[in-house]
Every structure is written in structure tokens, then in C-alpha cells.
Scaffold this motif. Structure first.
Motif, short mmCIF file in Angstrom:
data_model
loop_
_atom_site.label_atom_id
_atom_site.label_comp_id
_atom_site.label_asym_id
_atom_site.label_seq_id
_atom_site.Cartn_x
_atom_site.Cartn_y
_atom_site.Cartn_z
N GLY A 4 28.85 -82.59 24.44
CA GLY A 4 27.48 -83.06 24.51
C GLY A 4 26.65 -82.49 25.65
N SER A 5 27.30 -81.97 26.69
CA SER A 5 26.57 -81.44 27.84
C SER A 5 27.54 -80.68 28.74
CB SER A 5 25.94 -82.58 28.66
OG SER A 5 26.96 -83.35 29.29
N GLY A 6 27.01 -80.00 29.72
CA GLY A 6 27.85 -79.33 30.70
C GLY A 6 28.63 -80.34 31.52
N THR A 7 28.01 -81.48 31.78
CA THR A 7 28.68 -82.53 32.55
C THR A 7 29.88 -83.06 31.77
OG1 THR A 7 26.46 -83.10 33.35
CG2 THR A 7 28.23 -84.63 33.89
N ASP A 8 29.70 -83.28 30.46
CA ASP A 8 30.82 -83.66 29.58
C ASP A 8 31.93 -82.62 29.64
OD1 ASP A 8 29.73 -85.99 28.56
OD2 ASP A 8 29.08 -85.09 26.66
N GLU A 49 36.41 -73.32 36.05
CA GLU A 49 35.17 -72.63 36.45
C GLU A 49 33.97 -73.43 35.95
OE1 GLU A 49 37.11 -68.81 34.58
OE2 GLU A 49 35.19 -68.26 35.49
N ASP A 50 33.04 -73.70 36.85
CA ASP A 50 31.75 -74.24 36.41
C ASP A 50 30.85 -73.03 36.16
OD1 ASP A 50 29.29 -75.32 35.94
OD2 ASP A 50 29.39 -76.81 37.54
N ALA A 51 30.82 -72.61 34.89
CA ALA A 51 30.07 -71.41 34.49
C ALA A 51 28.74 -71.80 33.83
CB ALA A 51 30.92 -70.56 33.56
N SER A 52 28.25 -72.98 34.18
CA SER A 52 27.02 -73.51 33.56
C SER A 52 25.82 -72.61 33.75
CB SER A 52 26.69 -74.87 34.15
OG SER A 52 27.67 -75.81 33.81
N GLN A 53 25.88 -71.74 34.77
CA GLN A 53 24.74 -70.84 35.02
C GLN A 53 25.12 -69.39 34.76
OE1 GLN A 53 23.00 -71.60 38.90
NE2 GLN A 53 22.86 -73.80 38.54
N ALA A 54 26.25 -69.15 34.10
CA ALA A 54 26.80 -67.79 34.10
C ALA A 54 27.29 -67.31 32.73
CB ALA A 54 27.92 -67.69 35.12
N PHE A 66 30.69 -74.74 30.37
CA PHE A 66 29.32 -74.22 30.20
C PHE A 66 28.37 -75.37 29.85
CE2 PHE A 66 31.95 -70.55 29.58
CZ PHE A 66 31.22 -69.50 30.12
N SER A 67 27.14 -75.23 30.33
CA SER A 67 26.05 -76.11 29.92
C SER A 67 25.10 -75.30 29.05
CB SER A 67 25.30 -76.61 31.16
OG SER A 67 24.03 -77.13 30.78
N PHE A 68 24.58 -75.94 28.01
CA PHE A 68 23.53 -75.31 27.21
C PHE A 68 22.24 -76.10 27.33
CE2 PHE A 68 27.59 -74.51 24.83
CZ PHE A 68 27.76 -73.20 25.27
N GLY A 71 17.10 -74.96 29.66
CA GLY A 71 16.66 -73.90 30.58
C GLY A 71 17.75 -72.91 30.97
N LYS A 72 18.98 -73.11 30.51
CA LYS A 72 20.07 -72.19 30.88
C LYS A 72 19.92 -70.86 30.13
CE LYS A 72 21.70 -75.18 33.67
NZ LYS A 72 22.78 -76.12 33.81
N ASN A 73 20.68 -69.84 30.53
CA ASN A 73 20.56 -68.54 29.85
C ASN A 73 20.81 -68.65 28.36
OD1 ASN A 73 20.57 -67.82 32.59
ND2 ASN A 73 21.34 -65.77 32.12
C1 LIG Z 1 23.32 -77.38 34.44
C2 LIG Z 1 24.53 -77.50 35.28
C3 LIG Z 1 25.51 -78.47 35.04
C4 LIG Z 1 25.32 -79.62 34.10
O1 LIG Z 1 25.03 -79.32 32.81
P1 LIG Z 1 24.33 -80.40 31.86
O2 LIG Z 1 24.38 -79.72 30.53
O3 LIG Z 1 22.94 -80.58 32.36
O4 LIG Z 1 25.13 -81.63 31.89
C5 LIG Z 1 26.67 -78.44 35.79
N1 LIG Z 1 26.85 -77.53 36.75
C6 LIG Z 1 25.92 -76.60 37.04
C7 LIG Z 1 26.20 -75.61 38.12
C8 LIG Z 1 24.73 -76.56 36.32
O5 LIG Z 1 23.80 -75.64 36.64
#
Ligand SMILES: *Cc1c(COP(=O)(O)O)cnc(C)c1O
Length: 368
Positions: A58-62, A156-161, A180-182, A185-187
Motif C-alpha cells: 500500500g505504500s513505501g512505509t508498508d 535498502e530504503d530505495a524509496s527515492q532511487a 520502494f515508495s510509489f 511525487g517519486k520518480n
Molecule cells: C517517500 C519515502 C518513504 C515513504 O513512502 P510512502 O509511500 O510515502 O509511505 C520512505 N522513505 C523514504 C526515504 C521516502 O522518501
């Protein structure tokens, strides 16, 4: 000229027909929660990340939370991450029942400083979460080496990568799991909230896939206590449409970064992003540093240029984490850069003319 920080509508216009067709097919198949569009995207995204499996959530946090649980991190454990990241990284650690332990960052890269990891490791340490901030990976070789020496999990928190590379390896594919987060505003952004885990670990991928769907092995047969962290069908379908363009969009972001670098390198007081061999950044954020950041930001706003700050307060100084009792001065590099960073407009649809205008206005900012 006006330069917004982000222009999601311009990106939508560039894919309008395909996006509408994708939305229609989800509606026609009423495949709203999970389902075939999510499965298809999972296959494509796993391949994109050079991984065997992807689990849409559901999210990057999930994704971060489920990854920690899948790797067996929980109550009594400590997890090390960078002090200057988005709070979701630490929230996931806290909600897994573990304790976030922060480490300072390298001044040139703003990412986790591997040289400071060892002093944070004790017998409660279970995992390290390097964050690939701004679209540039952390220095993974020393991080993986320390983790393997101490038998620690690496997530890895690759939410921005999305699509970033480190010595030829894709972000998300280097640790035990990549998250990953989608966020729009992410890439790679959904039409709402979405996220994913990628991994080569079959058992842990299966755990995450069950966890996100109430722990179901089959419908109404629950093998474990899970959660509802499914990805919407609409998000899966839209992400498949956008994934086809992602390498191209990332390449355009890199060209924009080259132009910004060229125009801003000679400007007094401006520090441009790091350039190190072996790193292929996807410039989720193009952040520069300036000693009078707040004044510069106001000045640019008066010229119709809209910037951001990622992030103004390091996590150890957030009220949410006051229970960790970490004072000002605990992570001096994170604190210093938090006061100097400013994120310039950066997206594929930005024009060269707009970049020249932004650089011109930064050059015209009165130094005193
Ligand atoms: C955006 C982001 C998240 C969280 O992603 P969500 O989809 O908003 O829950 C986690 N870590 C980093 C580094 C982010 O940029």
C-alpha cells in the motif's frame, strides 16, 4: 517565467492515452484490490530491479514495515538507519517493535556514513537500513561488509532511487530486501499511494505477500496475523504504464542535473550534488547547499521558482523521537546540512529554459 517544484499534470499529459486505457481496463475487470494488474506490475518491477520477486503493497512505509517483519526483526531489536531521512524509515522500525538507532551521514553525499556504523553495533543490533537519499545510493560495499561480519540484515530504503545503480548493481537488489515508495511525487509515482518490496529471498517474499493480505494462505484461511497492506489494482496498472518510461525519464533527470551542475558550479557559496565514479543517480531530488538557504529560498519564490527542503529537521530532533533522548549535537553533519540544503525543481518535464532561469536567478541572489 514560473518554475513549480513538481508538475505531475505535465507528466500525465505525456502518457494520457495509455493511462486512461489502463484505468479503463482495471474498471472493466473490476480488479480493484490486488489482482492481475498488481501481479503483472510485480513481475515487471522485479525484472527492472534485477530481483526475482516483487511484492506490491500500500505504500513505501508498508514496504519497510513488512520487510522488517519478514526478516524477523521485532521487539528488543535495534535497527540502524541514517539520522537524515524521511520519518517513514524510522516509523517502520518502531512499528515493527524495534528501536531505531541513528547514525550520522557523510557530508559530501548526505547518506549513511559506513565508517560510523561499527560503534553503533551491539548484541541487540539486528538490521541496517541504508537510505538512498535523493536518488543516489549509499556506499553499499562497506555497509554490506560490516553487516555480513556482524550477521545483520540489510534492508535498502530505495524509496527515492528507482533505477539508481551502485557499481552496476540496481538499487533494491543489494541487500536482503529493497523497499520502494510509489508516492505520486517519486520518480515512479502512482495515482495515489503504493509501494513494493523487491528481493531474491523466496521465503521472505512469501511472508510479505501473505502479511499484506491478512496472513491468508487461501481465502479466509489465515496462517498468521497479518494486515491489510495491499496495492490497489489501479496503482498496479498505472505503474506498469509508467515503468516503461522510467529509464528514459531518469536519463532526462540526469541531463537536467548535468546542466544544473554546469551552470551552478561556478556560483559562489553553492555546493552542487556529489559526483563519484560508480554511482548512477536518478536525481529524485536535486539538492544544493547554500549558507543562507532560507533567504535564497524566499528570493527564488519571489522570482516564481518553488523549492523544497529534504529534510529540515533530522529524525533525532523530531518531537516524535524525543523518547530516544538524543540532543542537538548528536549528529553534527545531519544537523549542519539540514540548515543548508535546498531542493531545486527537478522532473523530466522541466525545460532547459527553466533550468537556465533557475540558475540565472541563483546567480543573481545578492551575496553579502
Ligand atoms: C517517500 C519515502 C518513504 C515513504 O513512502 P510512502 O509511500 O510515502 O509511505 C520512505 N522513505 C523514504 C526515504 C521516502 O522518501
Amino acid at each position: 517565467m514560473k518554475v513549480p517544484f513538481l508538475d505531475l499534470l505535465a507528466q500525465y499529459r505525456s502518457i494520457e492515452a495509455d493511462a486512461q486505457a489502463a484505468l479503463n481496463s482495471v474498471i472493466e475487470k473490476t480488479a480493484f484490490a490486488g489482482g492481475p494488474f498488481v501481479s503483472q506490475f510485480e513481475e515487471e518491477f522485479a525484472a527492472f530491479c534485477d530481483c526475482e520477486r516483487a511484492v506490491g503493497v500500500g505504500s513505501g512505509t508498508d514496504a519497510l514495515w513488512a520487510a522488517l517483519l519478514a526478516m524477523g526483526v521485532g521487539s528488543g531489536d535495534e535497527v540502524i538507519t541514517a539520522a537524515n531521512t524521511f520519518i517513514a524509515t524510522a516509523e517502520a522500525i518502531s512499528f515493527a517493535g524495534a528501536r531505531p538507532v541513528f547514525v550520522d551521514v557523510e557530508e559530501h553525499s548526505y547518506n549513511m556514513d559506513p565508517a560510523q556504523l561499527s560503534e553503533r553495533i551491539n548484541n541487540r543490533t539486528r538490521a541496517i537500513i541504508p537510505v538512498h537519499l535523493y536518488g543516489r545510493t549509499a556506499d553499499m560495499d562497506p555497509i554490506l561488509e560490516i553487516a555480513s561480519k556482524h550477521n545483520l540484515v540489510v534492508i535498502e530504503d530505495a524509496s527515492q532511487a528507482h533505477g539508481a545503480e551502485y557499481k552496476g548493481r540496481r538499487a533494491g537488489s543489494m541487500g536482503d530486501m529493497g523497499c520502494f515508495s510509489f508516492y505520486p511525487g517519486k520518480n515512479l509515482g502512482a495515482f495515489g499511494e503504493a509501494g513494493a518490496i523487491v528481493t531474491n529471498r523466496t521465503e521472505q517474499a512469501k511472508y510479505a505477500a501473505q502479511f499484506r493480505d491478512h496472513g491468508q494462505a487461501q481465502k479466509y484461511y489465515h496462517d498468521m496475523i497479518g494486515w491489510n497492506a495491499r496495492m490497489d489494482g489501479i496503482q498496479g496498472a498505472i505503474l506498469s504504464v509508467k515503468l516503461k518510461r522510467l529509464d528514459e525519464w531518469n536519463a532526462i533527470r540526469r541531463r537536467h542535473a548535468d546542466l544544473y551542475d554546469e551552470l551552478l558550479a561556478p556560483v559562489k557559496d553553492v555546493i552542487t550534488p556529489p559526483r563519484t565514479e560508480g554511482y548512477l543517480s536518478v536525481y529524485h531530488i536535486y539538492a544544493i547547499r547554500h549558507p543562507r538557504r532560507d533567504d535564497l529560498m524566499e528570493y527564488l519564490k519571489s522570482k516564481d521558482i518553488y523549492c523544497g527542503i529534504h529534510y529540515p529537521v533530522p529524525l533525532h530532533l523530531q518531537k516524535a523521537y524525543e523518547s530516544l533522548a538524543l540532543d542537538k549535537g548528536a549528529f553534527p553533519v545531519s544537523e549542519k546540512v539540514a540548515g543548508e540544503i535546498i531542493s531545486l525543481p527537478m522532473y523530466a518535464e522541466l525545460t532547459e529554459e527553466q533550468i537556465h532561469y533557475v540558475a540565472e536567478m541563483i546567480r543573481s541572489f545578492p551575496t553579502n
